[in-house]
Enzyme design. Sequence first.
Site, mmCIF file in Angstrom:
data_model
loop_
_atom_site.group_PDB
_atom_site.id
_atom_site.type_symbol
_atom_site.label_atom_id
_atom_site.label_comp_id
_atom_site.label_asym_id
_atom_site.label_seq_id
_atom_site.Cartn_x
_atom_site.Cartn_y
_atom_site.Cartn_z
ATOM 1 C CG ASP A 62 -1.860 -0.887 1.216
ATOM 2 O OD1 ASP A 62 -2.472 -1.778 0.437
ATOM 3 O OD2 ASP A 62 -2.582 -1.418 2.456
HETATM 4 N N1 URA Z 1 -1.562 -5.684 3.485
HETATM 5 C C1 URA Z 1 -1.792 -4.816 4.251
HETATM 6 O O1 URA Z 1 -2.613 -4.423 4.131
HETATM 7 N N2 URA Z 1 -1.293 -4.045 3.618
HETATM 8 C C2 URA Z 1 -0.004 -3.980 2.682
HETATM 9 O O2 URA Z 1 0.633 -2.928 2.398
HETATM 10 C C3 URA Z 1 0.478 -5.045 2.550
HETATM 11 C C4 URA Z 1 -0.313 -5.976 3.333
#
Ligand code: URA
Length: 241
Positions: free
Chosen positions: A103
Amino acid sequence: MIRIDKFLSQMQVATRSESKKLIKNKRITKNGVTVTDGGEKCDPDIDAICLDGVPIAYQEYHYVMLHKPTGCVTATEDRYDKTVMDFLPEKLRRGLSPVGRLDKDTEGLLLITDDGALNHQLLAPGKHVPKTYYARIDGIVTSADVVKFQSGLDIGEKKRTAPAILEILHAGETDSISEIKVTITEGKYHQVKRMFQSVGKKVVYLKRLSMGSLTLDETLAPGNWRALTKEEITNLKDEKA
Ligand code: URA
């Protein structure tokens, strides 16, 4: 056998048109003899191709470890946001793409490669290699949560999540922050955040530490990258999902 101009661009030494210039300027040699035609063929395993007398090491694919910082998106291009590719030199970017997604507000280990087979091997549905994250959680993470993560959680999908290993590093007290490590074997959208949401807690900081055998090189500051070592590449390819 491949064309020398193709070899140069494959090795990310130069674009096809830059290769022409290098050849025109007599800067490329094959086995010590100046190359005058980019169409000339070479066998990269046998022939010594040099730029300014320095051998160009033959590597079919490229493998990069980026310490992804927060604030950029995991994509090869984006209209609005900085992407993870913006942290690599332009010459290296061609043909490469990130393996999986972090993310925008997540940091940590991101593998970037043009080896499509490895990308598939690491991420094919049902074959995801284990990925370990460090997180800070708003609230008190308990041993009951550890059991729930192990049993699989309902995060609003058809199936519950696969068992995940949750390790409490620091349990936090009322109104404070817990620190944990969690290992998952899937790659669902916002998976770690949604898993904590399903036990009534909020991830406030998330960092990926490892993906299969590949571990984030902690000497890399966020935004920095390095090529994988031969050993890291071999271990990843040997990964049993
Ligand atoms: N899980 C999440 O919530 N975000 C990420 O970036 C990776 C795994």
